[in-house]
Design an enzyme around this catalytic site. Structure first.
Site, PDB file in Angstrom:
ATOM      1  N   LYS A  74       0.854  -1.187   0.000  1.00 12.77           N
ATOM      2  CA  LYS A  74       0.000   0.000   0.000  1.00 12.77           C
ATOM      3  C   LYS A  74       0.891   1.239   0.000  1.00 12.77           C
ATOM      4  O   LYS A  74       1.863   1.302   0.763  1.00 12.77           O
ATOM      5  CB  LYS A  74      -0.912  -0.013   1.226  1.00 12.77           C
ATOM      6  CG  LYS A  74      -2.003  -1.072   1.163  1.00 12.77           C
ATOM      7  CD  LYS A  74      -2.759  -1.207   2.471  1.00 12.77           C
ATOM      8  CE  LYS A  74      -1.985  -2.042   3.465  1.00 12.77           C
ATOM      9  NZ  LYS A  74      -2.754  -2.399   4.668  1.00 12.77           N
TER      10      LYS A  74
ATOM     11  N   GLY B 263      14.266  -0.531   4.526  1.00 14.85           N
ATOM     12  CA  GLY B 263      14.802  -0.783   5.858  1.00 14.85           C
ATOM     13  C   GLY B 263      16.274  -1.114   5.830  1.00 14.85           C
ATOM     14  O   GLY B 263      17.103  -0.324   5.377  1.00 14.85           O
ATOM     15  N   CYS B 264      16.597  -2.314   6.290  1.00 10.92           N
ATOM     16  CA  CYS B 264      17.989  -2.722   6.512  1.00 10.92           C
ATOM     17  C   CYS B 264      18.916  -2.436   5.336  1.00 10.92           C
ATOM     18  O   CYS B 264      19.991  -1.854   5.505  1.00 10.92           O
ATOM     19  CB  CYS B 264      18.056  -4.219   6.815  1.00 10.92           C
ATOM     20  SG  CYS B 264      16.700  -4.877   7.785  1.00 10.92           S
TER      21      CYS B 264
ATOM     22  N   HIS C 109      45.347  -7.661  17.911  1.00 10.28           N
ATOM     23  CA  HIS C 109      45.826  -6.295  18.127  1.00 10.28           C
ATOM     24  C   HIS C 109      46.313  -5.667  16.818  1.00 10.28           C
ATOM     25  O   HIS C 109      46.913  -6.347  15.996  1.00 10.28           O
ATOM     26  CB  HIS C 109      46.977  -6.323  19.142  1.00 10.28           C
ATOM     27  CG  HIS C 109      47.444  -4.972  19.555  1.00 10.28           C
ATOM     28  ND1 HIS C 109      46.706  -4.158  20.387  1.00 10.28           N
ATOM     29  CD2 HIS C 109      48.573  -4.278  19.246  1.00 10.28           C
ATOM     30  CE1 HIS C 109      47.367  -3.022  20.574  1.00 10.28           C
ATOM     31  NE2 HIS C 109      48.503  -3.079  19.890  1.00 10.28           N
TER      32      HIS C 109
END
EC number: 1.8.1.9
Length: 617
Positions: free
Chosen positions: A150, A168-169, A585
């Site tokens: 819609k 969205g995503c 690291h």
């Protein structure tokens, strides 16, 4: 709930004196077996397998000798509260004195078999609906899927795939990436040796790229349905009764057609809400349904709301170079860890996003090609775009649920379904965002839809596990979380039973260039450097050897960091496991291997040095 089970002809036999609690345990253990559907007017359909009841008794010979005489009469069953929902389930019912089932060998009179056009009719072509439809088809079910979009208040429409892929995503992360790219160039690139004369962003080009990718995904979803042997109809569907769906092909209301289905799944998702009490809001404002396909650049933008959608949209618009203000009622990211939420907001403020705290629009008026916004503090300002992101409501308008007396939360238009995706109508289920008290996340809808299909069509007894679901918010500095927030842990377990380990530190790459605050956020000429950018936080249960029940990370690539940690939480990781793990690291994620300061200690948790999450100072 006494006399839960009675038996024809032999109700006094000691082998059949099943107490209510044990019977319910059997039912719950084998809930949703395909072969034995108990028709019910209760809050959920009870499925069980006679095999488990039969094997409950020691004397199987005596059981089998009168097996055909069984007449179950279940009364006032399942009044125990559902763990996921805040409502109760009542009464699995009888049919003609017997519990109805598809292949019921427990009664003399079998339930009449019905012929349906389809085994499974799915309304909604988003992640949950498509996943459930394809899973059901994979197990031999005849499946029909309806999808119809819609138009938004501004007339925006899109293809199959639901909110996630279209509005969205997917487009959100692409625009977040574009904004992040711009921020790196504007804020850090010169210090790293890059030279350029004119950095300019092209909104129309971005929208073209995003929409082109979305259309390719729409096509792949259509192909996937076809290859899975799921029939697809682009039609506006509504329920006629518990097994009948009527539809209007491509939304043409002049012609109504009907189909029948043994089971019906509602997976229509949610749509953004625009308030009725703000004059001009519905006519002049847009939502997240519109922003990703906006034809003109948004310009100076007011975002209304404190949700993750509001912060994500305001974040990428700001990073793309637009003047952005966010109007919030109270706190941001309600329901998330508030220390992390405040850190996300602070970072956005230091990058130039303006926040109007406790101030909301009262009236919107068209002024030439701009919008005049009158605020609750009696001030007013002109904007090019006003975007509402104050929440979402279930997309159930037109489904005709009221005629079936389906239980719905009228405040948010969400269907009340239990942890098994069952509604109060025996043959009708709901998954995804449209279901009450379910995380509004595409992977949750997918998993729930697939599990439901396997229970219905594969004799599975799987139950969706809603614990430790990870999520990530794509704000300019990202936020990933899994498990309980600090506040929720205190509420559930008591503050004295919870230990919180945390560390605040600077991202290595940002530290090296001494990234500076936006001029709006500078208090004076000396207030230049941004605050520490990252936060690592573990919420632990003391009485379980500091088992980690909450993971929170604010920093770059939060989604990538959080995904692996979610698995650790599901496997009941403890703080000592993090301590014994060697970090990589220099990364931000290694901070979780080096946490030693607790909130209860009162010590500073701000790390020295500038080498990310490692020990460097």
């Amino acid at each position: 709930m006494n006399n839960v089970i009675s038996f024809i002809g032999n109700s006094s036999n000691k082998y059949f004196q099943i107490n209510q609690l044990h019977f319910i345990r059997i039912i719950n253990k084998n809930i949703h077996s395909k072969n034995n559907l108990i028709n019910s007017n209760s809050s959920y359909n009870v499925f069980y397998n006679k095999y488990f009841i039969k094997n409950t008794f020691q004397n199987k010979n005596k059981l089998s000798s009168i097996y055909s005489k069984l007449n179950f009469s279940i009364k006032n069953m399942c009044k125990d509260k559902n763990e996921k929902k805040n409502y109760e389930h009542v009464n699995a019912n009888e049919k003609n004195g017997y519990l109805a089932s598809e292949k019921n060998e427990l009664t003399k009179n079998k339930v009449e078999e019905h012929t349906y056009d389809y085994d499974y009719v799915v309304i909604g072509g988003g992640p949950g609906g498509m996943a459930s439809a394809k899973e059901a088809a994979a197990h031999g079910a005849r499946v029909l899927l309806f999808d119809y979009v819609k138009p938004s208040s501004q007339g925006t429409k899109w293809g199959i795939g639901g909110t996630c892929v279209n509005v969205g995503c997917v487009p959100k992360k692409l625009m977040h990436y574009a904004g992040h790219m711009g921020s790196i160039f504007k804020l850090d690139s010169k210090a790293y040796g890059w030279k350029f004369d004119n950095l300019k962003h092209d909104w129309k080009k971005l929208v073209t790229t995003v929409q082109s990718h979305i259309r390719s995904l729409n096509f792949s979803y259509m192909t996937g349905l076809r290859s899975s042997k799921v029939k697809y109809i682009n039609g506006l569907a509504k329920l006629k009764d518990k097994n009948t769906v009527s539809y209007y092909l491509k939304g043409d209301l002049s012609k109504e057609e009907t189909v029948t289905g043994k089971y019906i799944l509602i997976a229509t998702g949610c749509r953004p809400h625009i308030p009725d009490d703000v004059e001009g809001a519905k006519e002049l404002s847009i939502t997240s349904d519109d922003i990703f396909s906006l034809k003109k650049d948004p310009g100076k933008t007011l975002v209304v709301g404190a949700s993750y959608v509001a912060l994500e949209c305001s974040g990428f618009l700001n990073s793309l170079g637009y003047d952005v203000t966010v109007a919030v009622r109270s706190i941001v990211l309600r329901g998330f860890d508030q220390q992390c939420a405040v850190k996300v907001k602070l970072y956005m403020e230091e990058q130039g996003v303006m926040f109007k705290n406790g101030i909301l629009p009262k009236k919107l008026t068209k002024m030439d090609d701009k919008i005049l916004v009158e605020f609750s503090d009696k001030t007013s300002e002109l904007y090019d775009t006003v975007l509402y992101a104050i929440g979402r409501k279930g997309d159930i308008d037109g489904l005709n649920l009221e005629s079936l007396n389906m239980n719905v939360n009228k405040s948010n238009n969400k269907i009340i379904a239990d942890h098994l995706s069952c509604t109060n109508i025996p043959s009708i289920f709901a998954v995804g965002d449209v279901a009450e008290n379910v995380p509004e996340l595409a992977p949750v809808a997918i998993k729930a839809g697939e599990i439901l299909a396997r229970r219905l069509f594969k004799d599975s007894d799987e139950i969706m596990d809603y614990s430790y679901i990870p999520t990530s918010i794509y704000t300019p500095i990202e936020y990933g979380a899994c498990g309980y927030s600090e506040e929720k842990a205190y509420e559930l377990y008591g503050k004295s039973n919870v230990e919180v380990f945390l560390q605040e530190f600077n991202n290595l790459e940002i530290s090296a260039v001494h990234r500076q605050k936006h001029i709006r956020a500078q208090k004076d000429e000396y207030d230049l450097d941004v605050s520490s950018t990252c936060l690592a936080k573990l919420v632990c249960l003391k009485n379980e050897d500091n088992r980690v029940i909450g993971f929170h990370y604010v920093g770059p690539n939060a989604g990538e960091v959080t995904q692996g940690m979610a698995l650790a939480l599901r496997l009941k990781v403890k703080k000592k496991d993090f301590d014994n793990c060697i970090g990589i690291h220099p990364t931000d994620a290694e901070s979780f291997m080096n946490l030693f300061v607790t909130i209860s200690s009162g010590l500073s948790y701000a790390a020295k040095g500038g080498c990310g999450g490692g020990k460097c100072g």
